[in-house]
Motif scaffolding. Structure first.
Motif, PDB file in Angstrom:
ATOM      1  N   SER A 120      -0.488  -9.573 -14.577  1.00  0.00           N
ATOM      2  CA  SER A 120      -0.289 -10.555 -13.512  1.00  0.00           C
ATOM      3  C   SER A 120       0.944 -10.204 -12.679  1.00  0.00           C
ATOM      4  N   ALA A 121       1.963  -9.619 -13.325  1.00  0.00           N
ATOM      5  CA  ALA A 121       3.199  -9.278 -12.599  1.00  0.00           C
ATOM      6  C   ALA A 121       2.930  -8.247 -11.496  1.00  0.00           C
ATOM      7  N   PHE A 122       2.265  -7.154 -11.843  1.00  0.00           N
ATOM      8  CA  PHE A 122       2.062  -6.111 -10.841  1.00  0.00           C
ATOM      9  C   PHE A 122       0.980  -6.488  -9.825  1.00  0.00           C
ATOM     10  N   ALA A 123       0.011  -7.329 -10.239  1.00  0.00           N
ATOM     11  CA  ALA A 123      -0.995  -7.789  -9.275  1.00  0.00           C
ATOM     12  C   ALA A 123      -0.335  -8.691  -8.222  1.00  0.00           C
ATOM     13  N   ALA A 124       0.512  -9.617  -8.669  1.00  0.00           N
ATOM     14  CA  ALA A 124       1.190 -10.520  -7.720  1.00  0.00           C
ATOM     15  C   ALA A 124       2.139  -9.733  -6.827  1.00  0.00           C
ATOM     16  N   LEU A 125       2.861  -8.780  -7.417  1.00  0.00           N
ATOM     17  CA  LEU A 125       3.808  -7.986  -6.615  1.00  0.00           C
ATOM     18  C   LEU A 125       3.068  -7.167  -5.554  1.00  0.00           C
ATOM     19  N   ALA A 126       1.929  -6.598  -5.921  1.00  0.00           N
ATOM     20  CA  ALA A 126       1.169  -5.787  -4.958  1.00  0.00           C
ATOM     21  C   ALA A 126       0.788  -6.619  -3.739  1.00  0.00           C
ATOM     22  N   VAL A 127       0.319  -7.842  -3.981  1.00  0.00           N
ATOM     23  CA  VAL A 127      -0.138  -8.692  -2.872  1.00  0.00           C
ATOM     24  C   VAL A 127       1.045  -9.142  -1.999  1.00  0.00           C
ATOM     25  N   ALA A 128       2.142  -9.551  -2.640  1.00  0.00           N
ATOM     26  CA  ALA A 128       3.297 -10.040  -1.870  1.00  0.00           C
ATOM     27  C   ALA A 128       3.952  -8.904  -1.087  1.00  0.00           C
ATOM     28  N   ALA A 129       4.101  -7.729  -1.723  1.00  0.00           N
ATOM     29  CA  ALA A 129       4.757  -6.606  -1.049  1.00  0.00           C
ATOM     30  C   ALA A 129       3.900  -6.083   0.098  1.00  0.00           C
ATOM     31  N   ASN A 130       2.592  -6.073  -0.094  1.00  0.00           N
ATOM     32  CA  ASN A 130       1.681  -5.634   0.971  1.00  0.00           C
ATOM     33  C   ASN A 130       1.858  -6.500   2.218  1.00  0.00           C
ATOM     34  N   ALA A 131       2.143  -7.787   2.009  1.00  0.00           N
ATOM     35  CA  ALA A 131       2.349  -8.702   3.140  1.00  0.00           C
ATOM     36  C   ALA A 131       3.688  -8.420   3.819  1.00  0.00           C
ATOM     37  N   VAL A 132       4.763  -8.317   3.044  1.00  0.00           N
ATOM     38  CA  VAL A 132       6.095  -8.148   3.641  1.00  0.00           C
ATOM     39  C   VAL A 132       6.248  -6.766   4.273  1.00  0.00           C
ATOM     40  N   LEU A 133       5.669  -5.758   3.630  1.00  0.00           N
ATOM     41  CA  LEU A 133       5.769  -4.396   4.195  1.00  0.00           C
ATOM     42  C   LEU A 133       4.747  -4.180   5.319  1.00  0.00           C
ATOM     43  N   ALA A 134       3.870  -5.171   5.518  1.00  0.00           N
ATOM     44  CA  ALA A 134       2.834  -5.099   6.579  1.00  0.00           C
ATOM     45  C   ALA A 134       2.014  -3.819   6.461  1.00  0.00           C
ATOM     46  N   THR A 135       1.680  -3.454   5.219  1.00  0.00           N
ATOM     47  CA  THR A 135       0.953  -2.211   4.996  1.00  0.00           C
ATOM     48  C   THR A 135      -0.561  -2.386   5.124  1.00  0.00           C
ATOM     49  N   GLY A 136      -1.040  -3.623   5.126  1.00  0.00           N
ATOM     50  CA  GLY A 136      -2.448  -3.887   5.449  1.00  0.00           C
ATOM     51  C   GLY A 136      -3.472  -3.302   4.489  1.00  0.00           C
ATOM     52  N   HIS A 137      -3.085  -3.047   3.243  1.00  0.00           N
ATOM     53  CA  HIS A 137      -4.048  -2.490   2.298  1.00  0.00           C
ATOM     54  C   HIS A 137      -5.112  -3.535   1.927  1.00  0.00           C
ATOM     55  N   SER A 138      -6.320  -3.073   1.669  1.00  0.00           N
ATOM     56  CA  SER A 138      -7.397  -3.945   1.189  1.00  0.00           C
ATOM     57  C   SER A 138      -7.130  -4.308  -0.273  1.00  0.00           C
ATOM     58  N   THR A 139      -7.830  -5.328  -0.773  1.00  0.00           N
ATOM     59  CA  THR A 139      -7.708  -5.697  -2.190  1.00  0.00           C
ATOM     60  C   THR A 139      -8.080  -4.506  -3.074  1.00  0.00           C
ATOM     61  N   GLU A 140      -9.114  -3.779  -2.660  1.00  0.00           N
ATOM     62  CA  GLU A 140      -9.548  -2.599  -3.417  1.00  0.00           C
ATOM     63  C   GLU A 140      -8.411  -1.583  -3.540  1.00  0.00           C
ATOM     64  N   ARG A 141      -7.744  -1.329  -2.436  1.00  0.00           N
ATOM     65  CA  ARG A 141      -6.656  -0.352  -2.431  1.00  0.00           C
ATOM     66  C   ARG A 141      -5.487  -0.858  -3.281  1.00  0.00           C
ATOM     67  N   LEU A 142      -5.185  -2.164  -3.161  1.00  0.00           N
ATOM     68  CA  LEU A 142      -4.096  -2.727  -3.970  1.00  0.00           C
ATOM     69  C   LEU A 142      -4.428  -2.643  -5.454  1.00  0.00           C
ATOM     70  N   SER A 143      -5.710  -2.838  -5.786  1.00  0.00           N
ATOM     71  CA  SER A 143      -6.134  -2.721  -7.185  1.00  0.00           C
ATOM     72  C   SER A 143      -5.883  -1.300  -7.678  1.00  0.00           C
TER      73      SER A 143
END
Ligand code: PMV
Length: 359
Positions: A120-143
Motif C-alpha cells: 500500500s505504501a508504494f502504490a499510494a506513493l506512485a499515485v501521489a508522486a505522479n500527480a505532483v511531478l505531472a508525469t501523467g503515467h497511466s495506472t498500468e505504467r504506475l503498477s
C-alpha cells in the motif's frame, strides 16, 4: 501542482509470488493473484520541497525505506523522460533534475501486522508522486514502476481481485491487471495477529535465500503456475472450496521451499500452527475457512462474509492469537486531493481502477 494526497490498501496473495528472475528488475518468477483489502489504508501526502524526505507514521525515516521511496520517485521521473524521447516530444517532465519531494505517509493499521504495508505504501506513493511531478503515467505504467520496488505493490494499484503475471526474460514493463471487481464476491479475510514484533527475515531476503539455496525451489517453480491457474478460474467461478484448498496449497508449498533453504527460513510461531489446525477443524465442522500465510507468523483466514463473525469468534479464542482484523475486498490506489483542491466527502479526482468479472 504543489501537493497531492493518495490512498491505497494492502493486498493478500491467494496465489503467492515467491522468487525473482535472475536478471534483475524485480521480475517475479511465478504468477500471483491477490485481493486488495479495504479497511486498512495508507494515506500519503507528497509536496514539492528543497530535498527528498520521508516521514512514516510521524517519524522522520532514513535508510532502506527512504532509499526505496526515492528509487520509486526516480523511476517515475526517468520513465516520463524515456516516453518523451520515444515519442519525439520536446522538453518537459522527465528531463533534467527531478523536483525534490517531501513524503508524509501514514498507515491506519499496524505496520508490524504482516499485512504487506510496503504494497500500500508504494502504490499510494506512485499515485501521489505522479500527480505532483505531472508525469501523467497511466495506472498500468504506475503498477509496473511500483512493481519494480515491491512486486506486491504493483497489485495494490488496482482494486478487487488482481493478477500479476510472471516476468518473461525481457518482460519489461510488467504490470498487474484487474481480474474481477470489488463486488465480484463477498469474501472476508480474518487476520489472526500472532505477534506484535516485526518479522525477522523480510520477503526479498527470504525469497532470494530460497531461490539460491533451497533444493525445493525448482519444485515450487514447476507447481506455482498450475496452482495460480486453478485459483484464477475458481475466483472467476466464485468456487470457494476450490479457491480455498488451492490457497492453502500455494502458501504451504511456498513455505516448504523456504523451510528447505540453507539455513531454513521458518516464519511461523506456535500460534501460527495452532490457527492452521483450527481452520481445518472448523472446515470439518462445516464452516468454510481456509488459511494463508505470508513472510511472517500471522495467519489470514479466508471465508465468506456470511461466516466472518463465526470464524472470527473461533480464531480469536485460540491461545497465542493476540487479536484479529477483518478485511474485505477494496478499491485500488487513488488520488483524494491535489493542489489544495479538497474534494467533497467521498468524491474522487480519479476513478479507482477495477474491472468486470473476467475482464
Ligand atoms: O512484493 P514483496 O517483496 O512484498 O513480496 C511479497 C511476498 C509474499 O507476500 C509472501 C507473497 C505475495 O505474493 O504477496
Amino acid at each position: 501542482m504543489t501537493h497531492a494526497i493518495a490512498v491505497a490498501h494492502p493486498n493478500i496473495a491467494l496465489a503467492k509470488y515467491w522468487g525473482k528472475r535472475e536478471h534483475g528488475r524485480n521480475l517475479p518468477s511465478v504468477p500471483s493473484l491477490s485481493i486488495t483489502l479495504a479497511g486498512m489504508t495508507t494515506t500519503t501526502r507528497v509536496e514539492l520541497a528543497a530535498m527528498d524526505t520521508l516521514e512514516l507514521n510521524g517519524v522522520a525515516t532514513v535508510g532502506r525505506a527512504c532509499e526505496r521511496a526515492v528509487a520509486l520517485l526516480d523511476l517515475i521521473w526517468q520513465e516520463a523522460g524515456r516516453e518523451r524521447q520515444h515519442e519525439g516530444q520536446g522538453e518537459g517532465q522527465g528531463e533534467g533534475e527531478r523536483p525534490r519531494l517531501r513524503i508524509v505517509s501514514h498507515n491506519d493499521f499496524p505496520t508490524s501486522a504482516g499485512l504487506a504495508s510496503s504494497a500500500s505504501a508504494f502504490a499510494a506513493l506512485a499515485v501521489a508522486a505522479n500527480a505532483v511531478l505531472a508525469t501523467g503515467h497511466s495506472t498500468e505504467r504506475l503498477s509496473s514502476l511500483a512493481r519494480r520496488i515491491s512486486a506486491s505493490a504493483g497489485r495494490s494499484l488496482y482494486g478487487g481481485f488482481v493478477e500479476l503475471p510472471a516476468g518473461g526474460d525481457e518482460a519489461e514493463p510488467l504490470f498487474a491487471r484487474p481480474l474481477a471487481a470489488v463486488d465480484h464476491w463477498p469474501l472476508r479475510l480474518v487476520v489472526a495477529v500472532t505477534t506484535e514484533t516485526e518479522k525477522e527475515v523480510g520477503s526479498t531476503e527470504g525469497m532470494n535465500a530460497t531461490s539460491r539455496t533451497s533444493p525445493l525451489y525448482a519444485g515450487w517453480l514447476a507447481a506455482a503456475p498450475d496452482i495460480f491457474a486453478r485459483i484464477r478460474a475458481a475466483v472467476l467461478a466464485r468456487d470457494l472450496e476450490t479457491v480455498g484448498l488451492a490457497v492453502e496449497e500455494s502458501a504451504l508449498t511456498m513455505h516448504a521451499t523456504a523451510l528447505a533453504a540453507q539455513p531454513g527460513i521458518l516464519y511461523w510461531n506456535g500460534a501460527t500452527v495452532e490457527v492452521m489446525h483450527a481452520v481445518r477443524r472448523l472446515r470439518r465442522q462445516g464452516l468454510p475457512a481456509y488459511f494463508t500465510i505470508d513472510a511472517g507468523p500471522h495467519v489470514k483466514v479466508l471465508t465468506l462474509a456470511s461466516h466472518a463473525a463465526a470464524v472470527t469468534t473461533e480464531i480469536a479464542a485460540i491461545p497465542g492469537v493476540l487479536r484479529t482484523i477483518s478485511a474485505e475486498p477494496g478499491e485500488g490506489a487513488r488520488l483524494i486531493e491535489a493542489s489544495g483542491t479538497e474534494p467533497a466527502e467521498g468524491a474522487r479526482l480519479i476513478e479507482p481502477s477495477g474491472a468486470e468479472p473476467g475482464a
